[in-house]
Structures are given as structure tokens and as C-alpha cells.
Design a protein around this motif. Sequence first.
Motif, PDB file in Angstrom:
ATOM      1  N   ASP A  80       0.808  -1.223   0.000  1.00 43.51           N
ATOM      2  CA  ASP A  80       0.000   0.000   0.000  1.00 43.51           C
ATOM      3  C   ASP A  80       0.840   1.270   0.000  1.00 43.51           C
ATOM      4  O   ASP A  80       0.291   2.373   0.119  1.00 43.51           O
ATOM      5  CB  ASP A  80      -0.932   0.006   1.217  1.00 43.51           C
ATOM      6  N   VAL A  81       2.152   1.137  -0.127  1.00 45.15           N
ATOM      7  CA  VAL A  81       3.009   2.324  -0.130  1.00 45.15           C
ATOM      8  C   VAL A  81       4.095   2.173  -1.187  1.00 45.15           C
ATOM      9  O   VAL A  81       4.649   1.089  -1.380  1.00 45.15           O
ATOM     10  CB  VAL A  81       3.639   2.555   1.267  1.00 45.15           C
ATOM     11  N   ASN A  82       4.369   3.258  -1.879  1.00 46.12           N
ATOM     12  CA  ASN A  82       5.430   3.313  -2.888  1.00 46.12           C
ATOM     13  C   ASN A  82       6.503   4.270  -2.387  1.00 46.12           C
ATOM     14  O   ASN A  82       6.368   5.496  -2.501  1.00 46.12           O
ATOM     15  CB  ASN A  82       4.864   3.781  -4.230  1.00 46.12           C
ATOM     16  N   LEU A  83       7.556   3.713  -1.814  1.00 45.72           N
ATOM     17  CA  LEU A  83       8.597   4.536  -1.211  1.00 45.72           C
ATOM     18  C   LEU A  83       9.397   5.323  -2.243  1.00 45.72           C
ATOM     19  O   LEU A  83      10.086   6.289  -1.890  1.00 45.72           O
ATOM     20  CB  LEU A  83       9.547   3.654  -0.387  1.00 45.72           C
ATOM     21  N   GLU A  84       9.305   4.921  -3.498  1.00 48.79           N
ATOM     22  CA  GLU A  84      10.062   5.603  -4.550  1.00 48.79           C
ATOM     23  C   GLU A  84       9.272   6.741  -5.188  1.00 48.79           C
ATOM     24  O   GLU A  84       9.794   7.444  -6.058  1.00 48.79           O
ATOM     25  CB  GLU A  84      10.477   4.593  -5.631  1.00 48.79           C
ATOM     26  N   ALA A  85       8.031   6.916  -4.782  1.00 48.53           N
ATOM     27  CA  ALA A  85       7.235   8.020  -5.329  1.00 48.53           C
ATOM     28  C   ALA A  85       7.850   9.354  -4.923  1.00 48.53           C
ATOM     29  O   ALA A  85       8.453   9.468  -3.851  1.00 48.53           O
ATOM     30  CB  ALA A  85       5.801   7.934  -4.817  1.00 48.53           C
ATOM     31  N   PRO A  86       7.728  10.367  -5.765  1.00 51.03           N
ATOM     32  CA  PRO A  86       8.275  11.689  -5.410  1.00 51.03           C
ATOM     33  C   PRO A  86       7.618  12.248  -4.155  1.00 51.03           C
ATOM     34  O   PRO A  86       6.577  11.760  -3.699  1.00 51.03           O
ATOM     35  CB  PRO A  86       7.938  12.543  -6.642  1.00 51.03           C
ATOM     36  N   ARG A  87       8.224  13.271  -3.631  1.00 51.55           N
ATOM     37  CA  ARG A  87       7.689  13.927  -2.437  1.00 51.55           C
ATOM     38  C   ARG A  87       6.321  14.541  -2.746  1.00 51.55           C
ATOM     39  O   ARG A  87       6.161  15.268  -3.727  1.00 51.55           O
ATOM     40  CB  ARG A  87       8.654  15.017  -1.967  1.00 51.55           C
ATOM     41  N   LEU A  88       5.347  14.254  -1.890  1.00 54.22           N
ATOM     42  CA  LEU A  88       4.011  14.822  -2.035  1.00 54.22           C
ATOM     43  C   LEU A  88       3.750  15.913  -1.000  1.00 54.22           C
ATOM     44  O   LEU A  88       2.972  16.832  -1.243  1.00 54.22           O
ATOM     45  CB  LEU A  88       2.952  13.719  -1.910  1.00 54.22           C
ATOM     46  N   PHE A  89       4.396  15.804   0.160  1.00 54.84           N
ATOM     47  CA  PHE A  89       4.199  16.772   1.237  1.00 54.84           C
ATOM     48  C   PHE A  89       5.549  17.263   1.756  1.00 54.84           C
ATOM     49  O   PHE A  89       6.558  16.562   1.667  1.00 54.84           O
ATOM     50  CB  PHE A  89       3.419  16.137   2.394  1.00 54.84           C
ATOM     51  N   SER A  90       5.543  18.444   2.348  1.00 57.66           N
ATOM     52  CA  SER A  90       6.763  19.042   2.888  1.00 57.66           C
ATOM     53  C   SER A  90       7.118  18.436   4.241  1.00 57.66           C
ATOM     54  O   SER A  90       6.302  17.768   4.887  1.00 57.66           O
ATOM     55  CB  SER A  90       6.572  20.553   3.051  1.00 57.66           C
ATOM     56  N   ASP A  91       8.332  18.705   4.693  1.00 61.22           N
ATOM     57  CA  ASP A  91       8.739  18.279   6.035  1.00 61.22           C
ATOM     58  C   ASP A  91       7.836  18.897   7.099  1.00 61.22           C
ATOM     59  O   ASP A  91       7.494  18.252   8.095  1.00 61.22           O
ATOM     60  CB  ASP A  91      10.192  18.690   6.303  1.00 61.22           C
ATOM     61  N   ASN A  92       7.477  20.164   6.904  1.00 62.23           N
ATOM     62  CA  ASN A  92       6.605  20.829   7.879  1.00 62.23           C
ATOM     63  C   ASN A  92       5.256  20.125   7.974  1.00 62.23           C
ATOM     64  O   ASN A  92       4.681  20.001   9.061  1.00 62.23           O
ATOM     65  CB  ASN A  92       6.404  22.296   7.494  1.00 62.23           C
ATOM     66  N   PHE A  93       4.755  19.675   6.830  1.00 63.50           N
ATOM     67  CA  PHE A  93       3.502  18.915   6.839  1.00 63.50           C
ATOM     68  C   PHE A  93       3.677  17.637   7.646  1.00 63.50           C
ATOM     69  O   PHE A  93       2.799  17.268   8.435  1.00 63.50           O
ATOM     70  CB  PHE A  93       3.068  18.572   5.415  1.00 63.50           C
ATOM     71  N   PHE A  94       4.796  16.939   7.459  1.00 61.89           N
ATOM     72  CA  PHE A  94       5.046  15.706   8.214  1.00 61.89           C
ATOM     73  C   PHE A  94       4.933  15.966   9.712  1.00 61.89           C
ATOM     74  O   PHE A  94       4.326  15.187  10.452  1.00 61.89           O
ATOM     75  CB  PHE A  94       6.447  15.161   7.905  1.00 61.89           C
ATOM     76  N   LEU A  95       5.530  17.068  10.163  1.00 57.63           N
ATOM     77  CA  LEU A  95       5.525  17.392  11.585  1.00 57.63           C
ATOM     78  C   LEU A  95       4.113  17.713  12.071  1.00 57.63           C
ATOM     79  O   LEU A  95       3.678  17.230  13.128  1.00 57.63           O
ATOM     80  CB  LEU A  95       6.461  18.571  11.848  1.00 57.63           C
ATOM     81  N   LYS A  96       3.405  18.524  11.309  1.00 59.85           N
ATOM     82  CA  LYS A  96       2.027  18.872  11.671  1.00 59.85           C
ATOM     83  C   LYS A  96       1.153  17.621  11.685  1.00 59.85           C
ATOM     84  O   LYS A  96       0.301  17.452  12.575  1.00 59.85           O
ATOM     85  CB  LYS A  96       1.481  19.885  10.668  1.00 59.85           C
ATOM     86  N   TYR A  97       1.368  16.743  10.728  1.00 58.26           N
ATOM     87  CA  TYR A  97       0.607  15.494  10.637  1.00 58.26           C
ATOM     88  C   TYR A  97       0.806  14.654  11.900  1.00 58.26           C
ATOM     89  O   TYR A  97      -0.162  14.155  12.488  1.00 58.26           O
ATOM     90  CB  TYR A  97       1.060  14.722   9.399  1.00 58.26           C
TER      91      TYR A  97
END
Length: 336
Positions: A80-97
Amino acid sequence: METQHNPKLVSTELANFWTQYMGDSMSVCMLKYMLKKVEDDDIRSILEFSLTLSNRHLQRIKEFFNEEKYPIPHGFTDEDVNLEAPRLFSDNFFLKYIHIMAAHGLTGYAIAFTTSVRSDVRKYYSDCNVESMELFNRSLDLLLSKGLYTRPPHLHPPEMAQYVKKQSFLTGWFGNRRPLNGIEISNITFNMNKTVLGKAMVLGFSQVAQAQDVREYFMRGTQLSSKHLEIFSSLLHEDNLPSPPSWDDQVTNSKVSPFSDKLMMFHTGFYTQAAVAFYGAAIAVSMRRDLATQYTRLTSEMEQYGEDGANILIDNGWMEQPPTADDRVSLASGKK
């Protein structure tokens, strides 16, 4: 003290474990992708901590299920995950998430703790709460240090404690309505912060979903989120109070999906269910009648959106069935 040496898990405990397994298996996929893309070392550390917690939870829940001889849910896997896909969200989004999901975890674990009976299960959820508090604190502290957290509005203290003297305190639709109180502001800003993050997430999902109906569903979700944010913002602005900013610019222009449509639909469904729950809590404590009416209407919209999403999951064979009571009528009639 337990009155039975090896009591079986009760329905609430099975349901809590099933729900957590589904959520944590989804989180593992999300976190693996985020760790593949993150560049900020401080955010990476929090993502690694979160992934460790999710993996630990999955292992412990498997042990509970195996002891019960209960089938382990399929949940979500590396498919269910493609680790090679390009970045979809920013680092800041990761933190907020991570911060918002930690808040969800704290709510869910509190409910799981209070609906569990066995002492070992209660101990497990007590530990989960402590871990989630650490994750919440670490993510919030980092958001604050990076200037990414929008604090709720400040309130100036009155000269003395006050009592409500007129029933007009409860009105809202007609006449001069009073300013929002702190409880109402708290619920509005909390729901706005969740919706801001949810809108950005679904916006990203809408760019990369493979199936047309799934893509359209996510686009509808962004429109619904925008509508709710406008309503919440107008309530704050009416009293000259600030509202949280949009996080839509934290989504890249990638059109390659890191996640399966199944995972993204499940995640959106989870977020929708959480919104319904938190809107319901806001209804209970909002004293102005217009606020309760607004929340009731918004809840109805979210429930309809959630049901439409569930239909997509069912139509595609993506919805796993939670622990369910035996169908005695079917058993008695000999049906399988």
C-alpha cells in the motif's frame, strides 16, 4: 483483582484492538514514506519515534489476537506504499501530521482504556497514552520552536468572576449575540487546526489517486473542508479573533501516488469519523444556539461524506469488517 484466571477478551477490547491495528498498520506505511523523504533531522527523529511506537503496537496486538485465536486483520502492508514516489508533502507537513495524529491517538486511547476490562489490556492502553503524550509534546515543542504553531486567541481577564444574568447569553441567530466564550473558541480553533491539516492531506491525495471516482471524492473533500473553514473563520473574525492559516502550500505538485487508493480512502474515512466525533463534542459544550445548529449541520455533511466514502470502499472490496456479533438468525436458518 481478576476473578477469572484467563478471561477472554470482551467485545469492546476486541473492537479497540481491531481499530488500533488498522490505524497503526496505515501509520506504518505513511511513516515509512515520510522517513524516505524527510530532510530535517529533528523531524526525522520524531518520525522514527512514531514508527517505533506503531510497530510495537502492532506486535503487541498480534499477541493479544493470537492468544485469543482471533484472526489478525489484513490492515495495510508494503503493497500500500510506494517509497520511490516523489515527495508529495513538505517536512513541515510531516511534523504537523504527527502532531494532529498524536492528538487523535490520545483521544482514542483514553476511550480504549475506559472501555477495557482486563488488567493487562488496561495496562497496555495506559502505556499507549503515556507514549502518545510524549509524541504530542515532542511534536508540539518542535512546531513551536520552528514558529509553525498558531496559538489560539488570547483572552483578557475581567475585573472579577462573573455570572450570566440573561437568557440572551444562549441566543445566537437573532438580535445582538454575545462574543464567543473561551470554551467555544477552544472548540472552533481545535477543529480548524484539524481541518486545515485534513484539507491539505486530501488535496494531496486528490492529485495522485488512480481511480476517477476516488479522485473526485477527494476533490469533494477539499471543497467541503474549505466550506467548514470559512464558517469557522467567520465566527472568529466576527469577534476580531485570528484564525489558523492554510497549509495547502505544503503540498507539492507531484502526480505520482505514494499510497494505494485503498489506504488513502481509509485514511480519509478515519479523519471524517474523527471530525464527526469532535463536532459532536463541540455541540455539547457550545452555549450559543447558533453554534450548536452550525455544528449539527456540519456534522450531517461529514456523515454523508463519510457514508459515500464507505460505499467506495465496499464497492472496491477494500472495507474490512470489524469484530461483529454472531448473526443468530442466519445460524438458525442454516445459512453460511
